[in-house]
Each structure stands twice: as C-alpha cells, then as structure tokens.
Design a protein around this motif. Structure first.
Motif, PDB file in Angstrom:
ATOM      1  N   PHE A  55       0.916   2.729  11.535  1.00 50.70           N
ATOM      2  CA  PHE A  55       0.586   1.591  12.412  1.00 50.70           C
ATOM      3  C   PHE A  55       0.330   0.306  11.635  1.00 50.70           C
ATOM      4  O   PHE A  55       0.046  -0.730  12.206  1.00 50.70           O
ATOM      5  N   CYS A  56       0.425   0.350  10.303  1.00 46.54           N
ATOM      6  CA  CYS A  56      -0.142  -0.739   9.499  1.00 46.54           C
ATOM      7  C   CYS A  56       0.928  -1.567   8.805  1.00 46.54           C
ATOM      8  O   CYS A  56       1.838  -1.022   8.171  1.00 46.54           O
TER       9      CYS A  56
ATOM     10  N   GLY B 158      -4.035  -2.951   1.011  1.00 46.49           N
ATOM     11  CA  GLY B 158      -4.178  -1.972  -0.059  1.00 46.49           C
ATOM     12  C   GLY B 158      -5.235  -0.920   0.197  1.00 46.49           C
ATOM     13  O   GLY B 158      -6.101  -1.076   1.062  1.00 46.49           O
ATOM     14  N   GLU B 159      -5.119   0.172  -0.553  1.00 45.00           N
ATOM     15  CA  GLU B 159      -6.099   1.263  -0.482  1.00 45.00           C
ATOM     16  C   GLU B 159      -7.004   1.136  -1.713  1.00 45.00           C
ATOM     17  O   GLU B 159      -6.571   1.427  -2.836  1.00 45.00           O
TER      18      GLU B 159
ATOM     19  N   CYS C 131      -4.551  -6.674   8.920  1.00 43.71           N
ATOM     20  CA  CYS C 131      -4.054  -6.119   7.668  1.00 43.71           C
ATOM     21  C   CYS C 131      -2.567  -6.355   7.351  1.00 43.71           C
ATOM     22  O   CYS C 131      -1.689  -5.734   7.919  1.00 43.71           O
TER      23      CYS C 131
ATOM     24  N   MET D 261      -0.031   4.260   1.066  1.00 48.65           N
ATOM     25  CA  MET D 261      -0.489   5.351   1.926  1.00 48.65           C
ATOM     26  C   MET D 261       0.387   5.564   3.164  1.00 48.65           C
ATOM     27  O   MET D 261       0.341   6.622   3.781  1.00 48.65           O
ATOM     28  N   GLY D 262       1.143   4.539   3.534  1.00 47.08           N
ATOM     29  CA  GLY D 262       2.144   4.722   4.589  1.00 47.08           C
ATOM     30  C   GLY D 262       1.619   5.005   5.985  1.00 47.08           C
ATOM     31  O   GLY D 262       2.301   5.681   6.767  1.00 47.08           O
ATOM     32  N   CYS D 263       0.429   4.503   6.331  1.00 43.17           N
ATOM     33  CA  CYS D 263      -0.053   4.698   7.705  1.00 43.17           C
ATOM     34  C   CYS D 263       0.957   4.054   8.664  1.00 43.17           C
ATOM     35  O   CYS D 263       1.403   2.935   8.433  1.00 43.17           O
TER      36      CYS D 263
ATOM     37  N   SER E  98       0.579  -3.490   6.222  1.00 45.44           N
ATOM     38  CA  SER E  98       0.455  -3.511   4.752  1.00 45.44           C
ATOM     39  C   SER E  98       1.292  -2.440   4.085  1.00 45.44           C
ATOM     40  O   SER E  98       1.759  -2.613   2.968  1.00 45.44           O
ATOM     41  N   GLY E  99       1.427  -1.311   4.769  1.00 49.35           N
ATOM     42  CA  GLY E  99       2.092  -0.176   4.142  1.00 49.35           C
ATOM     43  C   GLY E  99       3.587  -0.121   4.423  1.00 49.35           C
ATOM     44  O   GLY E  99       4.291   0.725   3.890  1.00 49.35           O
TER      45      GLY E  99
ATOM     46  N   CYS F 135       0.866  -1.191   0.000  1.00 50.09           N
ATOM     47  CA  CYS F 135       0.000   0.000   0.000  1.00 50.09           C
ATOM     48  C   CYS F 135       0.895   1.231   0.000  1.00 50.09           C
ATOM     49  O   CYS F 135       1.952   1.242   0.635  1.00 50.09           O
TER      50      CYS F 135
ATOM     51  N   SER G 229      -8.789   5.119   3.469  1.00 45.38           N
ATOM     52  CA  SER G 229      -8.053   6.006   4.375  1.00 45.38           C
ATOM     53  C   SER G 229      -8.427   7.471   4.109  1.00 45.38           C
ATOM     54  O   SER G 229      -7.950   8.355   4.809  1.00 45.38           O
TER      55      SER G 229
HETATM   56 FE1  SF4 Z   1      -3.182   2.781   5.619  1.00 46.97          FE
HETATM   57 FE2  SF4 Z   1      -5.128   1.077   4.822  1.00 46.97          FE
HETATM   58 FE3  SF4 Z   1      -2.858   1.314   3.429  1.00 46.97          FE
HETATM   59 FE4  SF4 Z   1      -2.798   0.147   5.800  1.00 46.97          FE
HETATM   60  S1  SF4 Z   1      -3.869  -0.586   4.009  1.00 46.97           S
HETATM   61  S2  SF4 Z   1      -1.300   1.681   5.010  1.00 46.97           S
HETATM   62  S3  SF4 Z   1      -4.338   1.341   6.893  1.00 46.97           S
HETATM   63  S4  SF4 Z   1      -4.363   2.916   3.753  1.00 46.97           S
END
Ligand code: SF4
Ligand code: SAH
Length: 371
Positions: A130-131, A181-182, A355, A126-128, A133-134, A124, A215
């Motif tokens: 805490f996640c 993923g976003e 995730c 988006m780079g959150c 996936s990113g 992903c 997100s």
């Molecule tokens: Fe953020 Fe969702 Fe991507 Fe995880 S999967 S980094 S929570 S946007």
C-alpha cells in the motif's frame, strides 16, 4: 549501498569522534565543543560564521567535511497544517521531511505544537503493498549526517520565524521516524543520528519525544530494547492476523505475529514504555469487525495504544479508505473494551504528505522531462 560523498557530513560526527579527528590532525580537542555549538545551537550556514575558530581550522573543516549534505528542492505548504520539504542529496536522490503542526487553542500559529517526520532511506526494501515509498524498492541507506541534517534544515526554516529559536532550542516538539524507509533496516545510522539529536552538545532533544516506527524487524526490535537511548516505539501492524497482514506486508512471512508480538512485549517491558500499534484502515482488506476484535485482543495483551489511520490513496494503487462510519465502528470495538485508541484525522493529504508520495511524483516528473 551507502553513497560515499567526497567528504563525510559533519552532522554525522559525535562529540567524541570529532574530538579524536581534531586531535589526530593536530588541532586541540576542546575545539570540538565549540564546533558543535555552532552546528547545533547557532545552526550556522557557513564555516566562516564560526568566528571563534582560527582560519586554518576553518579551512581544515571545509576541506574535511560537508556542511550541507542536503539541499532544498521545494517546500510544499498545505492549507491545513502540514509543510513538506523535498530535499536533494549529494547524489541527486530525493528525500522528504514533513512538518506537522497541531494548532493549539488560544495560541497563534507560531506556537502550535510541531512534529517533524524524518526519512531514513531512499526508497524502501520492505515492499508493503500500500506504500508509495516501497514501490520502486530500496535505492540506498541515508548516512547518520543526512538523517540529522533533515532536522537542521527544519530548524533553519523555523529559526527565521519562531521566537523559540532565539533561545537556541530546537523549534519543534516531537520527532517521528516515519518518513521514507525502514529505520531498523538502517540500524547503526539511525541510532547514531538519534544519539546526536539527543545529546546535550547536539540538539538536546529528549528521546521520549522521539518515536521510531517499524514494519516489524524482530531481531532489531530486540536489539532496540537494549539501547540506553530510551526511544518510543511504534509498530506498523496493519493486520491483526497473519493471513491479512501477509497479504499487504511481505515482512510478515519472515517475522509472523507469533514472533513479532513477543518482541514488542519485551521492548515495552525492558524500556518501561507503552508501544503504539499503527493500523491503516484499508477498505475490504483489514477493516472488518473481526479484525477489530483481534486487534483489540492484541492491544489489550500488550497494553499498547492503537493509532487508526484512514488509508491515504496512492496514485496507481487500487486501495481505498473505508467510509467514516466504518472507521468509527472499527474504533468503537477497541474503545468499548477500554483500549486506548485514536482515529487519526489525517493531515497533509492535499500535499501528498503520505509516506514517499511527493518524492515519487517528482522523480516521475524528472524522468518525463529527461525523456
Ligand atoms: Fe513498508 Fe514502511 Fe517501507 Fe513503506 S516505508 S514499504 S510502510 S516498511
Ligand atoms: N517503514 C516504517 C516507517 C515509515 S512508514 C514503517 O513502516 O513503520 C510510516 C507509516 O506510514 C507506517 O505506519 C506506514 O505503514 C504508513 N503508510 C504508508 N503508506 C501509507 C498510506 N498510503 N496511507 C497511510 N499510511 C501509510
């Protein structure tokens, strides 16, 4: 960025596109409906099982399309109610599809309600913070066929054991687009995939039972508000002020709350549906009573439902979930004001269901094995 397999997946074709392709190659257009019957009602595993099609047509299909764009790597079953499928794509990328069972009183495991969580990208962008996936950024978008095929994999697994499958129905009750993923960063593919899932000739699965989580890509939320499909929407809020949200979600710099919240309101009004606000509770990041009060005001204004999710720890990240008492105090601020709120008793922790975590572990193990 889209991986181009030798053959496109047939699960990415709509009835119309398949009809056109057949006609262009000298086959009768009405065969498209027979093919979709085999794909989505009978869920066959080989072209040869499509017995009402001629041999030459079956050969053309086999030359033209991929029937299985995803393959099982492993199924992880937890002691509770979550199963996780790790699937491998044509380029060896890994994705996750999760089956969450909610047992119902008085009925056996067979008849428990099932929610399927699907992925839309490998990684992903988006780079959150805490996640899982990113953590390593975006590798690529999934194609519509790869998205749909996750559900076919689930159906096939369940077909072997649930009586409902014999009635040619999808053997689950809800779909959540909340895996890796976003989804709104892969807009055209997810809309095409969910159109196929929803179509009467496809899985025939009601759009009201599909929830897409984002997100907060504001222009895409506005575009989604215009879609005729009628999906449900969930917003990953995780911060009730820009200051807090920005710390953990970089997307908030581009689309701050003053832009996001009106877009969510517009979606709710245009689609006539209640939106869900997801709020992960992370200790000393967003779990203060001040955040609870601000979240209460946002939810009240949007007439939104709030889903509080105790944070699932990710290996290598410093974040923790707050104590149960603190979680409950937070929830109470919302409930006392009459806001519709649930505090999720999270499922699947034991099998890394949050995730992106199972894929990350498997990739790390692969890298270790290769080095
Ligand atoms: Fe953020 Fe969702 Fe991507 Fe995880 S999967 S980094 S929570 S946007
Ligand atoms: N990208 C989309 C959908 C996938 S993430 C989105 O962000 O909404 C699905 C949900 O899982 C999001 O609400 C996300 O914030 C949440 N999530 C991610 N990592 C988590 C973790 N470690 N513990 C609990 N929830 C997490």
């Amino acid at each position: 960025m889209l991986f181009k397999p030798a053959q496109p997946s047939i699960h990415g074709e709509t009835l119309d596109s398949l009809t056109t392709l057949l006609q262009e190659h000298g086959h009768p257009g009405f065969r498209a409906r027979q093919i979709t019957e085999w794909l989505y009602k009978k869920r066959v595993r080989t072209w040869d099982e499509m017995t009402n099609l001629s041999r030459p047509l079956r050969a053309w299909l086999a030359d033209t399309f991929e029937l299985d764009p995803t393959a099982f790597v492993l199924t992880k079953q937890s002691e509770d109610v979550t199963d996780k499928l790790l699937l491998e794509l044509g380029d060896k990328s890994l994705i996750e599809t999760v089956i969450i069972r909610a047992p119902q009183l008085g009925v056996g495991q067979e008849n428990s309600r099932k929610t399927i969580c699907i992925s839309t990208q490998v990684g992903c962008a988006m780079g959150c913070k805490f996640c899982a996936s990113g953590l390593e950024g975006l590798k690529r978008n999934l194609s519509a066929g790869e998205i749909v095929h996750q559900l076919i994999q689930v159906c096939r697994q369940e077909d072997d054991r649930t009586p409902r499958a014999r009635a040619e129905l999808a053997s689950f009750d809800n779909i959540v687009v909340m895996g890796m993923g976003e989804p709104l960063h892969n807009y055209d593919a997810i809309i095409r995939a969910l159109t196929i899932v929803n179509a009467e000739w496809g899985l025939g699965f009601g759009a009201r039972r599909i929830t897409l989580s984002t997100s907060g890509l504001v222009p895409k939320i506005r575009q989604l508000a215009e879609e005729p499909l009628g999906l449900r929407l969930a917003i990953s809020l995780h911060g009730a002020t820009d200051e807090v949200r920005e710390q953990i979600m970089p997307v908030n710099k581009k689309y701050p709350l003053k832009d996001l919240l009106p877009a969510v309101k517009e979606f709710a009004q245009k689609q006539g549906r209640m939106v869900t606000l997801e709020f992960i509770l992370i200790e000393e990041v967003n779990d203060s009573l001040d955040q609870a009060q601000k979240l209460r005001d946002i939810a009240w204004d949007l007439h939104a439902h709030v889903n509080l999710i105790p944070y699932n720890t990710v290996e290598g990240l410093p974040w923790k979930r707050p104590s149960l008492t603190r979680q409950e105090k937070f929830a109470r601020v919302l409930a006392d004001a009459g806001v519709s709120v649930t505090l999720r008793r999270e499922k699947g922790h034991a099998i890394d269901a949050a995730c992106g975590q199972l894929r990350l572990k498997t990739e790390k193990a692969r890298e270790a094995a290769a080095s």
